[in-house]
Design an enzyme around this catalytic site. Structure first.
Site, PDB file in Angstrom:
ATOM      1  N   PRO A 197       0.831  -1.209   0.000  1.00 53.62           N
ATOM      2  CA  PRO A 197       0.000   0.000   0.000  1.00 53.62           C
ATOM      3  C   PRO A 197       0.869   1.263   0.000  1.00 53.62           C
ATOM      4  O   PRO A 197       1.953   1.308   0.581  1.00 53.62           O
ATOM      5  CB  PRO A 197      -0.801  -0.111   1.301  1.00 53.62           C
ATOM      6  CG  PRO A 197      -0.743  -1.556   1.674  1.00 53.62           C
ATOM      7  CD  PRO A 197       0.571  -2.062   1.181  1.00 53.62           C
ATOM      8  N   GLY A 210       1.557   4.059  -4.918  1.00 50.68           N
ATOM      9  CA  GLY A 210       1.047   4.837  -6.047  1.00 50.68           C
ATOM     10  C   GLY A 210       0.404   4.024  -7.143  1.00 50.68           C
ATOM     11  O   GLY A 210       0.386   4.462  -8.294  1.00 50.68           O
ATOM     12  N   SER A 243      12.415 -18.754   3.048  1.00 52.78           N
ATOM     13  CA  SER A 243      13.614 -17.938   2.846  1.00 52.78           C
ATOM     14  C   SER A 243      14.400 -17.684   4.120  1.00 52.78           C
ATOM     15  O   SER A 243      15.459 -17.072   4.075  1.00 52.78           O
ATOM     16  CB  SER A 243      13.230 -16.607   2.200  1.00 52.78           C
ATOM     17  OG  SER A 243      12.391 -15.852   3.049  1.00 52.78           O
ATOM     18  N   LYS A 247      13.207  -6.899   0.237  1.00 52.37           N
ATOM     19  CA  LYS A 247      14.020  -7.283   1.384  1.00 52.37           C
ATOM     20  C   LYS A 247      15.262  -6.412   1.514  1.00 52.37           C
ATOM     21  O   LYS A 247      15.651  -6.008   2.622  1.00 52.37           O
ATOM     22  CB  LYS A 247      14.412  -8.755   1.259  1.00 52.37           C
ATOM     23  CG  LYS A 247      13.232  -9.718   1.355  1.00 52.37           C
ATOM     24  CD  LYS A 247      13.656 -11.157   1.131  1.00 52.37           C
ATOM     25  CE  LYS A 247      12.459 -12.096   1.233  1.00 52.37           C
ATOM     26  NZ  LYS A 247      12.827 -13.509   0.987  1.00 52.37           N
TER      27      LYS A 247
END
Length: 835
Positions: free
Chosen positions: A411, A414, A733, A776
């Site tokens: 969020p 744009g 991960s 990340k």
């Protein structure tokens, strides 16, 4: 003429002619009322004898006491009840009664005048005798009988009421065949009117039959006619009997035609309705009246003609045009009161208002489109390049299909505003359809017309609003479509909308005809791809919008956010000065997000603080620096906590991807006496639990190589915890971070505190590639990390990372855990591992 109860009302019950006995025909006095009758009333006679000295002066012989009246005209031979309310009028009536003289009844020009003078009255009237005068509860009533026409010669002064010298108009004795003929015709037409009127009182018919002379007949009918007081006054002033009869005959002829048409309309309406609901009677009558008067073209028929013209102008495809004309014929045969009328009409209105006709493509200027995209958004080079590619293809091949894009990102980056910017750059109109929480297939495809209140789906409604198919339609929050249930699956309904091979013949359930969506440029937005069904995701070209770096946020704040907040608060740029250090402090210390929504809120807080000081007159302008933020926004909310952590064995810093951008997470491992169990906490998902188990198994398998005693492993329980326990976590991960945390714990070699890592491991010790590299890496940069360890096979994702982020970070690429340990673990143990 008026009908009884609805237009034909008499001034008497029944109207009395000159031959009637007024005394016998008048009702008894009301209880409690004072009756003044003629000619002999003892009380009244005694008062006449006791005349006072201040009585009005005598009237001349040719003078009449005038009684002005409003909105009524008295004709000779008729009796009229009258309420006498004005003081001068009461005095006039009582004086005429006392002197036993007739009154002169004159019509006022304007009923609003309360004290009329000579200029406010007509000068032709009727003499009248007071048949009865009654006072009841303070209200005066008089019953007057018209006698003869008169003309006013002169109004006299000096009386407490209106007095005038008059000339009586004698009704000439006419022995003329033409007058007799007109009188016979008048009588015949009066009978015809009485036959047309329902429920005529028998007294009126009896009184009508008793009228003998032509003049009395004319005055009798004139008094009964449903015309205005001015028209009656004109008849009263027509002294010539022949002319008077002609005027009345003309007026009666018009009334007869009106009554005939009214009767025909009632009969036709009654026949058309039959036993149907009588509630629609008035509506049907109105429609029949408009048709008889030739006004139908301006009513319902005009609406249908307008619909037919709109269908012709809409330039619909052949199949749609055929369906529209078929429904129009149904509508023409259908009564307006029918239940289906409004439904069919609404359907046709929807059809004609949709953009069916092909439209010319707007002129494409690649340079101007590039300028608009750069002006509205900073960065986002990949998306801008894709839009310019589409414009270039459309310019070379105008018949090409529009792309179907899906912007995926956290969020505040744009996505929605980018759709508006694309519409402006491509010269198209913009329509937005919010799909968040939509759980009904009908919201996409529309309801069938059999349902009450049915409407087309949101796709068709959006195109009707923008009035063109060459539009940019944003499908906002497509990842939040509701799950399919008994209302149908909206995600499945979107398959047809977003399939370029099918949407040229999209069928909305309400329209039930094909509608071409191939010219629409669809842009979907989503925060995550996981919740979008595979077939639907396969139909869209996915473009990721990762979070912004601090420098990108600084440029966005400087170019857009500050200006927007200045405009919102009404403060000028000269009054508030925010330097770059202040903006960077807000970015680092008060916000930690992938987008810029919270950044804009904090900037707004700062500007509103300055606005208050300016409004109070304490400051004319104010420069806000980084040192001023604590007083305005409070203490900083975020710290570079990784940089401040002391290296402790058993703690590693991992990198995670979330729907709102990347984030860091700490992997903490602790050892306690036990029997080799693995304890996992922190709301870990199944995949993450398996990664922890694989990491422990790999450590056990390499215990000799790592210098870890087997007895230590067998007699210890390992507890792995990932803080922020209230937040669910999952994914493979974190395998590298877990392996290094357990290895650090058992070897006593601390993991570098300025290093963050990500990557999946296998039992062979290989480091596998992962996703979300850019998010990340940016999260590591925001947290103060200096070195990032990534799988070697993710080196291709380096170009997606912004250049300024690459310059601030050191990247270590590993393909197995040996290289990871060599980079991450300190060379000598900080605390000796227990034997």
């Amino acid at each position: 003429m008026k009908r009884p109860g609805a237009g034909l009302t008499s001034f008497m019950e029944p109207p009395m002619r000159e031959t009637m006995n007024p005394i016998e025909s008048t009702p008894a006095s009301t209880d409690g009322g004072q009756r003044i009758d003629t000619p002999a009333n003892d009380a009244f006679a005694s008062r006449n004898k006791a005349r006072r000295e201040d009585e009005p002066k005598p009237l001349p012989d040719d003078a009449l006491i005038i009684l002005p009246v409003r909105n009524v005209v008295l004709f000779p031979g008729l009796v009229m009840p009258l309420s006498v309310g004005r003081e001068r009028s009461r005095a006039a009536a009582q004086e005429a009664l006392r002197l036993q003289r007739p009154l002169g009844i004159l019509l006022q020009n304007s009923p609003e005048v309360d004290q009329p003078g000579p200029d406010d009255l007509h000068w032709v009237g009727t003499t009248a005798n007071v048949v009865r005068y009654v006072t009841t509860d303070g209200t005066n009533h008089a019953i007057l009988k018209g006698e003869q026409r008169f003309r006013v010669l002169q109004f006299l002064e000096g009386y407490p009421f209106t007095v005038a010298r008059v000339q009586l108009i004698e009704e000439a004795k006419v022995d003329d065949p033409e007058v007799e003929g007109r009188a016979r015709a008048l009588r015949a037409r009066a009978r015809e009117i009485l036959d047309l009127l329902p429920q005529v009182p028998s007294e009126i018919a009896t009184a009508f039959q008793g009228v003998e002379t032509p003049s009395l007949l004319a005055d009798f009918i004139a008094g009964m006619m449903d015309v205005s007081a001015q028209e009656k006054q004109a008849l009263l002033e027509t002294f010539d009997l022949r002319a008077r009869l002609d005027r009345i005959l003309g007026m009666l002829a018009h009334r007869i035609e009106v009554l005939k048409v009214s009767r025909d309309i009632e009969e036709k309406t009654r026949e058309s309705l039959g036993d149907a609901n009588r509630k629609h009677l008035l509506r049907e009558q109105k429609r029949a009246i408009e048709k008889e008067l030739g006004e139908g073209e301006e009513g319902a028929d005009a609406d249908l003609a307008e619909l037919a013209k709109a269908i012709a102008d809409a330039k619909m495809p052949e199949e749609v045009d055929k369906q529209a004309r078929k429904e129009l014929k149904r509508l023409e045969r259908m009564p307006e009161a029918a239940a289906e009328y409004s439904m069919v009409r609404s359907y046709l209105e929807w059809l004609v208002e949709l953009p069916w006709a092909s439209e010319p493509e707007p002129a494409i200027d690649i340079a101007e489109a590039r300028r608009i995209l750069d002006e509205d958004h900073y960065g986002l080079d990949k998306i801008k390049r894709r839009i310019l590619e589409h414009l270039a293809v459309r310019k070379l091949n105008p018949e090409g299909k529009s792309p179907i894009l899906c912007f995926v990102g956290p969020p505040g980056v744009g996505k929605t505003s980018l759709g508006q910017s694309i519409a402006r750059a491509t010269g198209r109109k913009f329509a937005r359809v919010s799909l968040g929480g939509v759980h009904d297939e009908a919201e996409i495809r529309g309801h069938r017309r059999t349902y009450v209140g049915a409407l087309p789906g949101n796709i068709v409604q959006g195109l009707r609003k923008v009035e063109t198919r060459n539009a940019v339609m944003m499908l906002d929050e497509i990842d939040k479509l509701g799950a399919g249930g008994f209302h149908g699956d909206p995600a499945s309904a979107m398959l047809e909308v977003l399939d370029p091979e099918q949407n040229s013949t999209f069928r909305d359930n309400y329209l039930a005809v094909p509608f071409d969506l191939s010219r629409v440029m669809f842009i979907a937005t989503a925060n995550v791809l996981d919740t979008i069904p595979g077939p639907l995701r396969d139909r869209m070209e996915v473009i990721h919008l990762p979070g912004y770096t601090a420098q990108e946020k600084l440029q966005i704040a400087r170019r857009y956010l500050v200006a927007r907040q200045l405009k919102a608060t009404g403060v000028s740029a000269e009054q508030v000065m925010l330097d770059d250090e202040a903006l960077l402090a807000i970015i680092h210390d008060y916000t930690r997000e992938a987008g810029v929504r919270n950044l804009e809120r904090e900037i707004g807080n700062v500007i509103r603080y300055v606005a208050v000081r300016i409004a109070e007159g304490k400051e004319q302008s104010m420069k806000v620096g980084a040192a001023d933020l604590a007083a305005i926004l409070g203490a900083g909310r975020f710290d570079a906590e990784v940089a401040m952590r002391a290296p402790i064995p058993g703690v590693a810093t991992g990198l995670a991807w979330t729907p709102v951008g990347g984030d860091i997470l700490f992997i903490e491992a602790a050892r306690m006496p036990g029997n080799g169990k693995l304890i996992l906490t922190g709301q870990l998902g199944d995949v993450m639990k398996e990664s922890a188990q694989a990491a422990l198994s790999l450590v056990k398998a390499r215990s000799a190589q790592l210098g870890i005693a087997q007895e230590l492993i067998d007699k210890s329980d390992i507890h792995v915890h990932v803080p922020a326990g209230a937040t669910p976590k999952d994914g493979p991960s974190a395998g590298v971070a877990m392996f290094l945390a357990i290895s650090s714990l058992l070897t006593g070699r601390a993991v570098r505190s300025d290093l963050a890592m990500t990557g999946e491991i296998s039992l062979r010790g290989l480091v596998m590639p992962i996703g979300g590299v850019k998010e990340k890496v940016l999260a590591a940069l925001r947290a103060g990390i200096k070195t990032v360890m990534l799988p070697e096979r993710n080196r291709r994702d380096l170009e997606d990372i912004p250049a300024d982020a690459r310059e601030q970070l050191e990247f270590v690429w590993v393909d197995d855990v040996d290289k990871a340990m060599a980079t991450a673990l300190a060379p000598a143990p900080v605390l000796a591992a227990a034997a």
